[in-house]
Motif scaffolding. Structure first.
Motif, short mmCIF file in Angstrom:
data_model
loop_
_atom_site.label_atom_id
_atom_site.label_comp_id
_atom_site.label_asym_id
_atom_site.label_seq_id
_atom_site.Cartn_x
_atom_site.Cartn_y
_atom_site.Cartn_z
N LYS A 2 -25.69 0.92 -15.02
CA LYS A 2 -25.66 1.92 -13.95
C LYS A 2 -24.31 1.85 -13.24
CE LYS A 2 -30.58 1.79 -13.08
NZ LYS A 2 -31.63 1.47 -12.12
N VAL A 3 -23.60 3.00 -13.24
CA VAL A 3 -22.27 3.08 -12.64
C VAL A 3 -22.31 4.08 -11.50
CG1 VAL A 3 -19.85 3.62 -13.07
CG2 VAL A 3 -21.21 2.54 -14.87
N LYS A 25 -26.34 -1.33 10.14
CA LYS A 25 -27.29 -0.30 10.57
C LYS A 25 -26.92 1.07 10.02
CE LYS A 25 -28.63 -2.64 14.81
NZ LYS A 25 -28.49 -2.69 16.27
N VAL A 26 -25.65 1.42 10.08
CA VAL A 26 -25.19 2.73 9.63
C VAL A 26 -25.30 2.87 8.11
CG1 VAL A 26 -23.17 4.23 9.43
CG2 VAL A 26 -23.68 3.10 11.60
N MET A 27 -24.98 1.82 7.38
CA MET A 27 -24.89 1.89 5.92
C MET A 27 -26.13 1.39 5.20
SD MET A 27 -22.02 3.31 5.73
CE MET A 27 -21.34 3.23 4.10
N LYS A 28 -27.20 1.12 5.92
CA LYS A 28 -28.40 0.51 5.33
C LYS A 28 -28.88 1.26 4.09
CE LYS A 28 -33.14 -0.78 6.22
NZ LYS A 28 -34.29 -0.70 7.08
N ASN A 29 -29.15 2.54 4.18
CA ASN A 29 -29.68 3.29 3.05
C ASN A 29 -28.67 3.41 1.91
OD1 ASN A 29 -32.09 3.67 4.44
ND2 ASN A 29 -31.46 5.64 5.26
N THR A 30 -27.41 3.61 2.25
CA THR A 30 -26.38 3.72 1.23
C THR A 30 -26.21 2.39 0.51
OG1 THR A 30 -25.27 5.38 2.58
CG2 THR A 30 -23.99 4.41 0.80
N ALA A 31 -26.26 1.29 1.24
CA ALA A 31 -26.13 -0.03 0.64
C ALA A 31 -27.24 -0.30 -0.38
CB ALA A 31 -26.12 -1.11 1.72
N GLU A 32 -28.44 0.21 -0.11
CA GLU A 32 -29.54 0.04 -1.07
C GLU A 32 -29.22 0.72 -2.39
OE1 GLU A 32 -33.28 1.22 0.69
OE2 GLU A 32 -32.92 -0.02 2.45
N VAL A 33 -28.58 1.88 -2.34
CA VAL A 33 -28.18 2.58 -3.56
C VAL A 33 -27.13 1.76 -4.32
CG1 VAL A 33 -27.05 4.66 -4.47
CG2 VAL A 33 -28.73 4.85 -2.62
N PHE A 34 -26.14 1.23 -3.60
CA PHE A 34 -25.09 0.43 -4.21
C PHE A 34 -25.66 -0.82 -4.89
CE2 PHE A 34 -22.18 3.18 -2.21
CZ PHE A 34 -20.91 2.94 -2.74
N ARG A 35 -26.64 -1.45 -4.26
CA ARG A 35 -27.22 -2.68 -4.82
C ARG A 35 -27.94 -2.43 -6.15
NH1 ARG A 35 -27.83 -4.03 0.60
NH2 ARG A 35 -29.89 -3.14 0.84
N LYS A 36 -28.31 -1.20 -6.44
CA LYS A 36 -29.03 -0.89 -7.68
C LYS A 36 -28.08 -0.59 -8.84
CE LYS A 36 -32.97 0.95 -5.15
NZ LYS A 36 -33.74 2.13 -4.77
N THR A 37 -26.78 -0.75 -8.64
CA THR A 37 -25.82 -0.44 -9.70
C THR A 37 -25.24 -1.71 -10.32
OG1 THR A 37 -23.88 -0.38 -8.23
CG2 THR A 37 -25.14 1.67 -8.48
N ASP A 38 -24.71 -1.55 -11.53
CA ASP A 38 -24.02 -2.64 -12.20
C ASP A 38 -22.53 -2.63 -11.88
OD1 ASP A 38 -26.31 -3.60 -13.76
OD2 ASP A 38 -26.14 -1.66 -14.77
#
Length: 133
Positions: A2-3, A25-38
């Motif tokens: 996943k890229v 706090k601001v980046m919480k949801n975006t950080a979750e997306v980033f954590r799911k990538t390789d």
């Protein structure tokens, strides 16, 4: 594999300093997306540094610079690398560019698309990341 390719990221128009807590706090949801990538890369669309320390170059369009505290946003996302090949890399000249690279190196970030000269910029790539050897 996943890229994730992140578009232009700039903090130029945000006022004040940024704490790690605020960034989380601001980046919480975006950080979750980033954590799911390789592998993830963001185009850093501004220079990092104190605006008062550098003179902007004369150009059409805005000169983008952000206080180093805004790296807290990037730190929360934890991208694999940052892209620097854009029209704002030298908005505040060589010293500001070098400061940005210093900040990225001190934080351990890989970056691509920049160098002290054309040969270095060409050689600079993501081969430091195992899957790109």
């Amino acid at each position: 594999m996943k890229v994730l390719f992140g578009a232009d990221v700039s903090f130029n128009y945000i006022e004040g300093l940024v704490t790690r807590d605020r960034a989380e706090k601001v980046m919480k949801n975006t950080a979750e997306v980033f954590r799911k990538t390789d592998f993830s890369i963001i185009n850093l669309e501004n220079i990092m540094g104190n605006k008062e320390d550098y003179t902007p170059i004369v150009k059409t369009g805005p000169n983008l610079i952000s206080d180093e505290s805004y790296m807290n946003f990037i730190d929360v996302l934890k991208p694999t690398a940052l892209g620097l090949a854009n029209n704002h890399l030298y908005d505040f000249g060589d010293e500001a560019y070098r400061n940005t690279v210093r900040v990225l190196k001190e934080k351990g970030y890989l970056y691509a698309g920049a160098g002290d000269n054309i040969d270095e910029a060409y050689r600079r790539n993501l081969s430091d990341v195992g899957q790109f050897d």
